[in-house]
Scaffold this motif. Structure first.
Motif, PDB file in Angstrom:
ATOM      1  N   ARG A 221      -3.490 -12.208   0.242  1.00 40.63           N
ATOM      2  CA  ARG A 221      -2.738 -13.109  -0.621  1.00 40.63           C
ATOM      3  C   ARG A 221      -3.722 -13.979  -1.395  1.00 40.63           C
ATOM      4  NH1 ARG A 221       0.627 -16.401   3.664  1.00 40.63           N
ATOM      5  NH2 ARG A 221      -1.459 -16.419   4.566  1.00 40.63           N
ATOM      6  N   ASP A 222      -3.413 -14.227  -2.644  1.00 43.82           N
ATOM      7  CA  ASP A 222      -4.172 -15.195  -3.437  1.00 43.82           C
ATOM      8  C   ASP A 222      -3.203 -16.322  -3.768  1.00 43.82           C
ATOM      9  OD1 ASP A 222      -5.437 -16.686  -5.479  1.00 43.82           O
ATOM     10  OD2 ASP A 222      -6.646 -14.946  -6.033  1.00 43.82           O
ATOM     11  N   ILE A 223      -3.310 -17.403  -3.007  1.00 42.69           N
ATOM     12  CA  ILE A 223      -2.375 -18.508  -3.170  1.00 42.69           C
ATOM     13  C   ILE A 223      -2.517 -19.130  -4.557  1.00 42.69           C
ATOM     14  CG2 ILE A 223      -1.609 -20.725  -2.239  1.00 42.69           C
ATOM     15  CD1 ILE A 223      -1.181 -18.302  -0.382  1.00 42.69           C
ATOM     16  N   ALA A 224      -3.731 -19.267  -5.026  1.00 40.13           N
ATOM     17  CA  ALA A 224      -3.971 -19.918  -6.314  1.00 40.13           C
ATOM     18  C   ALA A 224      -3.364 -19.132  -7.470  1.00 40.13           C
ATOM     19  CB  ALA A 224      -5.469 -20.102  -6.530  1.00 40.13           C
TER      20      ALA A 224
ATOM     21  N   ALA B 222       2.076  -2.371   5.360  1.00 43.71           N
ATOM     22  CA  ALA B 222       1.357  -3.530   5.892  1.00 43.71           C
ATOM     23  C   ALA B 222       2.101  -4.790   5.481  1.00 43.71           C
ATOM     24  CB  ALA B 222      -0.077  -3.568   5.368  1.00 43.71           C
ATOM     25  N   ALA B 223       1.881  -5.852   6.233  1.00 47.68           N
ATOM     26  CA  ALA B 223       2.578  -7.098   5.945  1.00 47.68           C
ATOM     27  C   ALA B 223       1.790  -8.289   6.442  1.00 47.68           C
ATOM     28  CB  ALA B 223       3.966  -7.081   6.587  1.00 47.68           C
ATOM     29  N   VAL B 224       2.132  -9.437   5.878  1.00 46.09           N
ATOM     30  CA  VAL B 224       1.515 -10.683   6.310  1.00 46.09           C
ATOM     31  C   VAL B 224       2.581 -11.759   6.374  1.00 46.09           C
ATOM     32  CG1 VAL B 224       0.837 -11.218   3.921  1.00 46.09           C
ATOM     33  CG2 VAL B 224      -0.260 -12.422   5.812  1.00 46.09           C
ATOM     34  N   ASN B 225       2.593 -12.484   7.479  1.00 44.98           N
ATOM     35  CA  ASN B 225       3.534 -13.570   7.662  1.00 44.98           C
ATOM     36  C   ASN B 225       3.017 -14.799   6.923  1.00 44.98           C
ATOM     37  OD1 ASN B 225       5.736 -14.905   8.615  1.00 44.98           O
ATOM     38  ND2 ASN B 225       5.375 -14.409  10.767  1.00 44.98           N
ATOM     39  N   ARG B 226       3.879 -15.775   6.725  1.00 45.24           N
ATOM     40  CA  ARG B 226       3.425 -16.937   5.968  1.00 45.24           C
ATOM     41  C   ARG B 226       2.413 -17.767   6.743  1.00 45.24           C
ATOM     42  NH1 ARG B 226       8.994 -20.453   5.481  1.00 45.24           N
ATOM     43  NH2 ARG B 226       8.892 -21.518   7.483  1.00 45.24           N
ATOM     44  N   ASP B 227       2.300 -17.520   8.071  1.00 45.50           N
ATOM     45  CA  ASP B 227       1.247 -18.213   8.826  1.00 45.50           C
ATOM     46  C   ASP B 227      -0.046 -17.412   8.853  1.00 45.50           C
ATOM     47  OD1 ASP B 227       2.403 -17.366  12.229  1.00 45.50           O
ATOM     48  OD2 ASP B 227       1.755 -16.136  10.550  1.00 45.50           O
ATOM     49  N   GLY B 228      -0.072 -16.262   8.134  1.00 42.97           N
ATOM     50  CA  GLY B 228      -1.281 -15.471   8.040  1.00 42.97           C
ATOM     51  C   GLY B 228      -1.372 -14.307   9.004  1.00 42.97           C
ATOM     52  N   THR B 229      -0.378 -14.143   9.872  1.00 39.39           N
ATOM     53  CA  THR B 229      -0.374 -13.008  10.794  1.00 39.39           C
ATOM     54  C   THR B 229      -0.265 -11.705  10.016  1.00 39.39           C
ATOM     55  OG1 THR B 229       0.702 -14.323  12.506  1.00 39.39           O
ATOM     56  CG2 THR B 229       0.818 -11.927  12.725  1.00 39.39           C
ATOM     57  N   LEU B 230      -1.164 -10.768  10.323  1.00 36.20           N
ATOM     58  CA  LEU B 230      -1.204  -9.481   9.620  1.00 36.20           C
ATOM     59  C   LEU B 230      -0.743  -8.360  10.532  1.00 36.20           C
ATOM     60  CD1 LEU B 230      -4.777  -9.760   8.048  1.00 36.20           C
ATOM     61  CD2 LEU B 230      -2.623 -10.109   6.853  1.00 36.20           C
TER      62      LEU B 230
ATOM     63  N   ARG C 156      -5.939  -0.687  -5.919  1.00 33.86           N
ATOM     64  CA  ARG C 156      -5.448  -1.978  -5.463  1.00 33.86           C
ATOM     65  C   ARG C 156      -4.125  -2.263  -6.153  1.00 33.86           C
ATOM     66  NH1 ARG C 156      -7.789  -8.166  -5.896  1.00 33.86           N
ATOM     67  NH2 ARG C 156      -7.218  -7.894  -8.092  1.00 33.86           N
ATOM     68  N   LEU C 157      -3.112  -2.422  -5.337  1.00 40.92           N
ATOM     69  CA  LEU C 157      -1.787  -2.769  -5.847  1.00 40.92           C
ATOM     70  C   LEU C 157      -1.635  -4.276  -5.863  1.00 40.92           C
ATOM     71  CD1 LEU C 157       0.471  -0.170  -3.993  1.00 40.92           C
ATOM     72  CD2 LEU C 157      -0.877   0.100  -6.087  1.00 40.92           C
ATOM     73  N   SER C 158      -0.916  -4.740  -6.863  1.00 39.65           N
ATOM     74  CA  SER C 158      -0.668  -6.160  -6.996  1.00 39.65           C
ATOM     75  C   SER C 158       0.832  -6.414  -7.083  1.00 39.65           C
ATOM     76  CB  SER C 158      -1.350  -6.690  -8.265  1.00 39.65           C
ATOM     77  OG  SER C 158      -1.068  -8.047  -8.475  1.00 39.65           O
ATOM     78  N   CYS C 159       1.256  -7.500  -6.483  1.00 44.33           N
ATOM     79  CA  CYS C 159       2.650  -7.918  -6.554  1.00 44.33           C
ATOM     80  C   CYS C 159       2.680  -9.318  -7.154  1.00 44.33           C
ATOM     81  CB  CYS C 159       3.269  -7.923  -5.169  1.00 44.33           C
ATOM     82  SG  CYS C 159       4.995  -8.467  -5.118  1.00 44.33           S
ATOM     83  N   ALA C 160       3.366  -9.450  -8.282  1.00 42.40           N
ATOM     84  CA  ALA C 160       3.453 -10.726  -8.981  1.00 42.40           C
ATOM     85  C   ALA C 160       4.872 -11.263  -8.867  1.00 42.40           C
ATOM     86  CB  ALA C 160       3.065 -10.552 -10.446  1.00 42.40           C
ATOM     87  N   PRO C 161       5.063 -12.298  -8.084  1.00 40.26           N
ATOM     88  CA  PRO C 161       6.403 -12.853  -7.948  1.00 40.26           C
ATOM     89  C   PRO C 161       6.678 -13.943  -8.977  1.00 40.26           C
ATOM     90  CG  PRO C 161       4.965 -13.863  -6.339  1.00 40.26           C
ATOM     91  CD  PRO C 161       4.121 -12.913  -7.147  1.00 40.26           C
ATOM     92  N   SER C 162       7.941 -14.093  -9.300  1.00 36.62           N
ATOM     93  CA  SER C 162       8.386 -15.240 -10.080  1.00 36.62           C
ATOM     94  C   SER C 162       9.570 -15.843  -9.358  1.00 36.62           C
ATOM     95  CB  SER C 162       8.767 -14.828 -11.506  1.00 36.62           C
ATOM     96  OG  SER C 162       9.777 -13.850 -11.496  1.00 36.62           O
TER      97      SER C 162
ATOM     98  N   ILE D 227       3.888 -17.511  -3.071  1.00 40.04           N
ATOM     99  CA  ILE D 227       3.284 -16.663  -2.048  1.00 40.04           C
ATOM    100  C   ILE D 227       3.193 -17.393  -0.717  1.00 40.04           C
ATOM    101  CG2 ILE D 227       1.140 -15.549  -1.355  1.00 40.04           C
ATOM    102  CD1 ILE D 227       2.501 -13.879  -3.368  1.00 40.04           C
ATOM    103  N   SER D 228       2.784 -18.641  -0.765  1.00 42.27           N
ATOM    104  CA  SER D 228       2.460 -19.365   0.463  1.00 42.27           C
ATOM    105  C   SER D 228       3.675 -19.646   1.330  1.00 42.27           C
ATOM    106  CB  SER D 228       1.750 -20.677   0.123  1.00 42.27           C
ATOM    107  OG  SER D 228       2.593 -21.481  -0.683  1.00 42.27           O
ATOM    108  N   GLY D 229       4.851 -19.669   0.735  1.00 40.54           N
ATOM    109  CA  GLY D 229       6.029 -20.056   1.506  1.00 40.54           C
ATOM    110  C   GLY D 229       6.782 -18.918   2.154  1.00 40.54           C
ATOM    111  N   ASN D 230       6.301 -17.703   1.986  1.00 39.97           N
ATOM    112  CA  ASN D 230       7.070 -16.538   2.423  1.00 39.97           C
ATOM    113  C   ASN D 230       6.261 -15.550   3.243  1.00 39.97           C
ATOM    114  OD1 ASN D 230       9.137 -17.595   0.752  1.00 39.97           O
ATOM    115  ND2 ASN D 230       9.778 -15.526   0.204  1.00 39.97           N
ATOM    116  N   SER D 231       6.977 -14.657   3.873  1.00 43.51           N
ATOM    117  CA  SER D 231       6.377 -13.476   4.484  1.00 43.51           C
ATOM    118  C   SER D 231       6.418 -12.350   3.454  1.00 43.51           C
ATOM    119  CB  SER D 231       7.167 -13.048   5.718  1.00 43.51           C
ATOM    120  OG  SER D 231       7.193 -14.074   6.683  1.00 43.51           O
ATOM    121  N   TRP D 232       5.386 -11.492   3.469  1.00 38.45           N
ATOM    122  CA  TRP D 232       5.239 -10.462   2.433  1.00 38.45           C
ATOM    123  C   TRP D 232       4.896  -9.119   3.056  1.00 38.45           C
ATOM    124  CZ3 TRP D 232       6.194 -11.530  -2.636  1.00 38.45           C
ATOM    125  CH2 TRP D 232       6.346 -12.879  -2.954  1.00 38.45           C
TER     126      TRP D 232
END
Length: 126
Positions: free
Chosen positions: A71-74, A49-57, A19-25, A29-34
């Motif tokens: 995504r883990d918003i919390a 793989a990718a996910v849009n900020r509206d949850g589209t995968l 499992r890869l993790s991406c930690a932004p500063s 997470i919630s405001g962007n596409s990833w």
């Protein structure tokens, strides 16, 4: 200043999981596409793989049924769960983000993303 730090890479045998993790500063997470992308030696960068900020995968065909983004918003984290790994999955993996709301057709386009991490190496042995 936006920074993305990937972790979780390593060496596994064929059929294993990581499992890869991406930690932004500087960005949420919630405001962007990833997206997750990878580059194998001697090959072009490709989408995973990718996910849009509206949850589209979207998943690339090569990883469908094996890899999952989440995504883990919390925790403000972006993940790539990789199961049933194959030697051809060996590559440097990068997370990327953009504040743009991407269409289904551009979610897997590297040029749509404007922030990138330094990458984490995944090596799968047969």
């Amino acid at each position: 200043q936006v920074q993305l730090v990937e972790s979780g890479g390593g060496s596994v045998q064929s059929g294993g999981s990581l499992r890869l993790s991406c930690a932004p500063s500087g960005i949420t997470i919630s405001g962007n596409s990833w997206g997750w992308f990878r580059r194998a030696p001697g090959k072009e960068r490709e989408a995973v793989a990718a996910v849009n900020r509206d949850g589209t995968l979207r998943n690339a065909d090569a990883v469908k049924g094996r890899f999952t983004v989440s995504r883990d918003i919390a925790k403000n984290r972006f993940y790539l769960q990789m199961n049933s790994l194959k030697p051809e999955d060996t590559a440097m993996y990068y997370c990327a983000t953009t504040a743009t709301v991407l269409s289904r057709w551009t979610l897997l386009s590297p040029s749509a993303y404007n922030y990138w991490g330094q990458g984490t190496q995944v090596t799968v042995s047969s």
